[in-house]
Enzyme design. Structure first.
Site, mmCIF file in Angstrom:
data_model
loop_
_atom_site.group_PDB
_atom_site.id
_atom_site.type_symbol
_atom_site.label_atom_id
_atom_site.label_comp_id
_atom_site.label_asym_id
_atom_site.label_seq_id
_atom_site.Cartn_x
_atom_site.Cartn_y
_atom_site.Cartn_z
ATOM 1 N N HIS A 45 -6.002 7.567 12.154
ATOM 2 C CA HIS A 45 -5.631 6.143 12.101
ATOM 3 C C HIS A 45 -4.162 5.941 11.761
ATOM 4 C CE1 HIS A 45 -10.121 5.062 11.349
ATOM 5 N NE2 HIS A 45 -9.877 5.370 12.605
ATOM 6 N N CYS A 53 8.290 0.055 16.359
ATOM 7 C CA CYS A 53 8.602 -1.294 16.843
ATOM 8 C C CYS A 53 7.377 -1.885 17.539
ATOM 9 C CB CYS A 53 9.764 -1.239 17.832
ATOM 10 S SG CYS A 53 10.093 -2.844 18.592
ATOM 11 N N GLN A 110 -9.072 9.758 8.086
ATOM 12 C CA GLN A 110 -8.939 8.367 8.548
ATOM 13 C C GLN A 110 -7.881 7.660 7.687
ATOM 14 O OE1 GLN A 110 -13.141 6.585 9.391
ATOM 15 N NE2 GLN A 110 -13.427 8.227 7.891
ATOM 16 N N ARG A 113 0.841 -1.208 0.000
ATOM 17 C CA ARG A 113 0.000 0.000 0.000
ATOM 18 C C ARG A 113 0.872 1.253 0.000
ATOM 19 N NH1 ARG A 113 -5.573 -0.608 0.936
ATOM 20 N NH2 ARG A 113 -5.857 1.593 1.355
HETATM 21 N N1 APR Z 1 -15.792 9.689 -4.181
HETATM 22 C C1 APR Z 1 -16.466 9.758 -2.997
HETATM 23 N N2 APR Z 1 -16.714 8.669 -2.220
HETATM 24 C C2 APR Z 1 -16.250 7.465 -2.658
HETATM 25 C C3 APR Z 1 -15.538 7.329 -3.878
HETATM 26 C C4 APR Z 1 -15.316 8.501 -4.648
HETATM 27 N N3 APR Z 1 -14.662 8.461 -5.817
HETATM 28 N N4 APR Z 1 -15.207 5.998 -4.025
HETATM 29 C C5 APR Z 1 -15.696 5.353 -2.935
HETATM 30 N N5 APR Z 1 -16.332 6.228 -2.129
HETATM 31 C C6 APR Z 1 -16.954 5.975 -0.824
HETATM 32 C C7 APR Z 1 -17.642 4.632 -0.692
HETATM 33 O O1 APR Z 1 -18.995 4.735 -1.090
HETATM 34 C C8 APR Z 1 -17.524 4.396 0.832
HETATM 35 O O2 APR Z 1 -18.628 4.983 1.505
HETATM 36 O O3 APR Z 1 -15.893 5.958 0.110
HETATM 37 C C9 APR Z 1 -16.257 5.149 1.227
HETATM 38 C C10 APR Z 1 -15.089 4.237 1.564
HETATM 39 O O4 APR Z 1 -15.462 3.518 2.702
HETATM 40 P P1 APR Z 1 -14.394 2.560 3.418
HETATM 41 O O5 APR Z 1 -13.711 1.720 2.408
HETATM 42 O O6 APR Z 1 -15.130 1.927 4.551
HETATM 43 O O7 APR Z 1 -13.290 3.556 3.966
HETATM 44 P P2 APR Z 1 -13.333 4.414 5.289
HETATM 45 O O8 APR Z 1 -14.702 4.927 5.564
HETATM 46 O O9 APR Z 1 -12.243 5.416 5.162
HETATM 47 O O10 APR Z 1 -12.916 3.322 6.400
HETATM 48 C C11 APR Z 1 -12.677 3.784 7.707
HETATM 49 O O11 APR Z 1 -11.911 1.571 8.315
HETATM 50 O O12 APR Z 1 -10.715 -0.251 7.565
HETATM 51 C C12 APR Z 1 -10.691 0.826 8.440
HETATM 52 O O13 APR Z 1 -8.856 2.030 9.291
HETATM 53 C C13 APR Z 1 -9.561 1.748 8.120
HETATM 54 O O14 APR Z 1 -9.537 4.171 8.031
HETATM 55 C C14 APR Z 1 -10.261 3.015 7.628
HETATM 56 C C15 APR Z 1 -11.594 2.939 8.331
#
Ligand code: APR
Length: 251
Positions: A119, A127, A101, A70
């Site tokens: 996060h 470590c 986040q 990543r």
């Molecule tokens: N524009 C706007 N929103 C988008 C786009 C885009 N191009 N592509 C995806 N999304 C939205 C999706 O609909 C979803 O609601 O972004 C969101 C991504 O959600 P997650 O994958 O759950 O990410 P996030 O909300 O940041 O997760 C929070 O969960 O896994 C843990 O620590 C990790 O920080 C992360 C936390």
């Protein structure tokens, strides 16, 4: 008046704006979000099962390799127009705070300063045993483009394994980051929540904290994540499309 018009006039009048971002804002930079299916060698893994201390203890090479993959993906990616817009909106009588986040550094590379990472960050390994922060040599950041399992480097002080400097499920958020995030959110006029599923607490409480303090909350997402609260707006669309329109109208 349409939601976008209401949002633009609220942002024009606002003096303190918080952008609260999730993985969706980096999606248009090519960084996979956390709840979409992984691809390539990672496709058989569920991200949420890799983001734990238990997974790291069980298979450090798998978890370290995934985060290093990543980190390299982010290094090859570029901030997109949504990151750029947020960094350009500041200045003058308007103060902008970014609370993210995300563990990538795309906000910083777009020019945003003092970004609050709830996060943690891919750039700050530490470590696993003694918690000391560690710098990686160039050699130690190398990983194949498709990803691979890599044994984590060792701590120079105690020889413990290094771990990614991110917050895993079941771990506390960095207290300083959480406290400054809450105080900024409680003092803002408008909070714009961009690209987050609002699933993972306590980060997901941020919009409600803003609302309780009297701020307007604007959600930007490709799906409707609105809670239907009074002082809340839902702008359905991609982060790049929606924020570009807003910047163009406000600039
Ligand atoms: N524009 C706007 N929103 C988008 C786009 C885009 N191009 N592509 C995806 N999304 C939205 C999706 O609909 C979803 O609601 O972004 C969101 C991504 O959600 P997650 O994958 O759950 O990410 P996030 O909300 O940041 O997760 C929070 O969960 O896994 C843990 O620590 C990790 O920080 C992360 C936390």
């Amino acid at each position: 008046m349409s939601n976008i018009e209401i949002a633009i006039s609220a942002l024009k009048a606002a003096r303190k704006i918080v952008f609260f971002t999730g993985a969706g804002i980096s999606a248009e930079s090519g960084i996979p979000t956390f709840r979409e299916k992984l691809t390539g060698i990672w496709e058989m893994y569920d991200p949420q099962r890799l983001e734990t201390a238990k997974a790291f203890k069980k298979n450090p090479a798998l978890v370290w390799g995934w985060y290093l993959w990543r980190r390299n993906l982010v290094a090859r990616a570029l901030p997109n127009a949504a990151h750029e817009m947020i960094s350009r909106l500041g200045g003058g009588a308007r103060t902008i705070t970014v609370i993210t986040q995300n563990i990538d550094n795309l906000h910083e590379r777009a020019g945003s300063e003092n970004v609050i990472h709830l996060h943690g960050s891919l750039d700050r390994p530490a470590c696993f045993a003694c918690k000391r922060p560690a710098d990686l040599t160039t050699e130690q950041t190398k990983v194949s483009e498709v990803g691979e399992l890599i044994e984590p480097p060792r701590c120079l002080k105690c020889n413990g394994r290094l771990r990614p400097g991110v917050v895993w499920f079941g771990e506390d958020l960095p207290s300083g980051a959480w406290k400054s995030a809450v105080s900024k959110v409680q003092a803002c006029d408008v909070l714009v929540s961009v690209g987050t599923s609002g699933i993972v607490r306590p980060a997901a409480d941020i919009p409600e904290i803003a609302q309780a303090a009297g701020a307007m909350v604007i959600h930007v997402n490709i799906v409707d994540v609105g809670l239907g609260e009074l002082n809340e707006l839902m702008l359905v669309g991609s982060a790049v499309d929606v924020l570009s329109v807003i910047l163009h109208r406000i600039d």
